[in-house]
Design a protein around this motif. Structure first.
Motif, PDB file in Angstrom:
ATOM      1  N   TYR A  27       0.599  -1.197   0.007  1.00 25.38           N
ATOM      2  CA  TYR A  27       0.075  -0.061  -0.061  1.00 25.38           C
ATOM      3  C   TYR A  27       0.947   1.272   0.056  1.00 25.38           C
ATOM      4  O   TYR A  27       0.291   2.449   0.250  1.00 25.38           O
ATOM      5  N   LEU A 135     -10.630  -1.708   2.431  1.00 25.03           N
ATOM      6  CA  LEU A 135     -10.637  -1.227   0.991  1.00 25.03           C
ATOM      7  C   LEU A 135     -11.894  -1.775   0.270  1.00 25.03           C
ATOM      8  O   LEU A 135     -12.775  -1.072  -0.469  1.00 25.03           O
ATOM      9  N   ARG A 145     -11.445  13.729   1.241  1.00 27.33           N
ATOM     10  CA  ARG A 145     -10.276  12.902   2.026  1.00 27.33           C
ATOM     11  C   ARG A 145     -10.558  12.414   3.537  1.00 27.33           C
ATOM     12  O   ARG A 145     -10.256  11.387   3.837  1.00 27.33           O
ATOM     13  N   ALA A 148     -12.660   9.605   4.039  1.00 23.94           N
ATOM     14  CA  ALA A 148     -11.873   8.038   3.786  1.00 23.94           C
ATOM     15  C   ALA A 148     -10.987   7.804   5.028  1.00 23.94           C
ATOM     16  O   ALA A 148     -11.100   6.418   5.379  1.00 23.94           O
ATOM     17  N   ASN A 168      -3.544   7.295  -1.109  1.00 20.78           N
ATOM     18  CA  ASN A 168      -3.779   6.341  -2.149  1.00 20.78           C
ATOM     19  C   ASN A 168      -5.118   6.540  -2.730  1.00 20.78           C
ATOM     20  O   ASN A 168      -5.848   5.935  -3.653  1.00 20.78           O
ATOM     21  N   LEU A 169      -5.857   7.738  -2.297  1.00 17.45           N
ATOM     22  CA  LEU A 169      -7.086   8.469  -2.976  1.00 17.45           C
ATOM     23  C   LEU A 169      -6.726   9.029  -4.447  1.00 17.45           C
ATOM     24  O   LEU A 169      -5.935   9.592  -4.260  1.00 17.45           O
ATOM     25  N   ARG A 177     -11.708   8.081  -4.629  1.00 16.49           N
ATOM     26  CA  ARG A 177     -11.739   6.559  -4.532  1.00 16.49           C
ATOM     27  C   ARG A 177     -10.366   6.050  -4.524  1.00 16.49           C
ATOM     28  O   ARG A 177      -9.433   6.654  -4.843  1.00 16.49           O
ATOM     29  N   TRP A 178     -10.309   4.903  -3.760  1.00 17.68           N
ATOM     30  CA  TRP A 178      -8.982   4.378  -3.950  1.00 17.68           C
ATOM     31  C   TRP A 178      -8.451   3.944  -5.222  1.00 17.68           C
ATOM     32  O   TRP A 178      -8.957   3.313  -5.978  1.00 17.68           O
TER      33      TRP A 178
END
Length: 265
Positions: A27, A135, A145, A148, A168-169, A177-178
Motif C-alpha cells: 500500500y 478497502l 479525503r 476516507a 492512495n486516493l 476513490r482508492w
C-alpha cells in the motif's frame, strides 16, 4: 504490446556511481522513502537511490497478472536494465523486504537490506490483510479525503495509518476513490505470505551480504526467526540489527536507520 515499466523516483548526486534500489511496503509508494533517501545520499554521495513504485502501487498501476513476488522481481530487473543502473544494493521494507531478497538471489548485489520483514512463510493476517477488508468495505466515492480517513479509523486503525492510506486516493467522477485494487493486491499478499525465503538468508549469494533490521516494537520477526538469523550470522555475511521503534522504522526512528545504513552501505 510492450510491457509497462515501473515508475521510479531517483535521488542522486553528480558523483553517484552506484545504485541502491528501495522497495516500499504494501500500500506504499517509493516516495514514502524520499526523505530517508535524500539524507542517505547527502551523506554517501557516491551512491544514488532509485525509489520504486512496485506493481499496483503509486504510479505503477497498469500491470497484468500474475501478481506474484517473482513478477515483482522481473519488474525491478526490467526497470534496472531500462535505466542502465545496476542493482548494486537493494533495500526493502516489509512486503518489499521479501521482494528484495528475491532480487538479491537473482542479481547478487553487494548488499540486501531487509527492514522489519520475515523470510518465513506465514498464515495470512495482520494489519495488511485487515486493510484489504477496509478497502473492500469502503470503496468510496468519498466527498472529501477526511471521510476516507474517518472510515479507516472507524475500522480500528490509528489516525497516522488512516492518513497514510489516504495518500492512495484519487479524484474520479466528483468523488475520491482508492487507486488500489484490493483483489489484485490480495493476490500479491497471498503470494507474499506463502513464500519461504530462508534459502537466501542461510545460503547467501557469494560476495553478497544480507542485513536484516528488526524494529523493537514490532512482532513481524518471531523468536524462531531471530534464532535462525543469529545462527545464519556465523558465516559473517548475514547481520541482524535491532532498532528502537515500530514497524515503520523510517518514520519512527529515521535517524537510527539512517546511521545504520550509512555506516554499513
Amino acid at each position: 504490446m510492450s510491457r509497462p515499466q515501473l515508475h521510479q523516483y531517483t535521488v542522486a548526486k553528480a558523483s553517484s556511481r552506484r545504485w541502491l534500489y528501495v522497495l516500499h511496503g504494501i500500500y506504499g509508494t517509493g516516495r514514502n522513502w524520499a526523505s530517508f533517501a535524500r539524507r542517505l545520499i547527502a551523506a554517501r554521495p557516491e551512491w544514488g537511490a532509485v525509489l520504486v513504485d512496485l506493481r499496483l502501487h503509486g504510479h505503477s498501476p497498469g500491470f497484468e497478472p500474475p501478481h506474484t513476488l517473482p513478477a515483482c522481481v522481473r519488474d525491478v530487473l526490467e526497470l534496472s536494465e531500462s535505466l542502465g543502473r545496476p542493482v548494486d544494493a537493494i533495500l526493502g521494507h516489509s512486503f518489499g523486504g521479501k521482494v528484495s531478497l528475491m532480487v538479491a538471489a537473482a542479481v547478487a548485489p553487494t548488499q540486501a537490506w531487509v527492514i522489519d520483514a520475515t523470510p518465513s512463510r506465514r498464515s495470512p493476517g495482520g494489519g495488511a490483510a485487515r486493510l484489504l477488508h477496509v478497502l473492500r468495505r469502503h470503496p468510496g466515492p468519498f466527498d472529501a479525503r477526511r471521510d476516507a480517513v474517518s472510515a479507516v479509523e472507524a475500522e480500528g486503525f490509528a489516525s497516522p495509518v488512516a492518513r497514510w492510506l489516504a495518500t492512495n486516493l484519487v479524484f474520479v467522477d466528483a468523488g475520491y476513490r482508492w487507486s488500489l485494487n484490493p483483489d489484485a493486491l490480495g493476490e500479491l499478499l497471498a503470494d507474499y505470505f506463502r513464500r519461504d525465503l530462508w534459502d537466501v538468508i542461510e545460503t547467501p549469494v557469494p560476495a553478497s551480504e544480507v542485513h536484516v533490521v528488526r524494529a523493537a516494537r514490532s512482532d513481524i520477526l518471531s523468536a524462531d526467526d531471530i534464532r535462525r538469523l543469529r545462527a545464519a550470522g556465523v558465516n559473517g555475511r548475514v547481520h541482524l540489527h535491532e532498532l528502537a521503534g515500530g514497524h515503520w522504522l523510517h518514520v519512527d526512528n529515521p535517524d537510527g536507520l539512517l546511521d545504520l545504513v550509512r555506516d554499513h552501505l
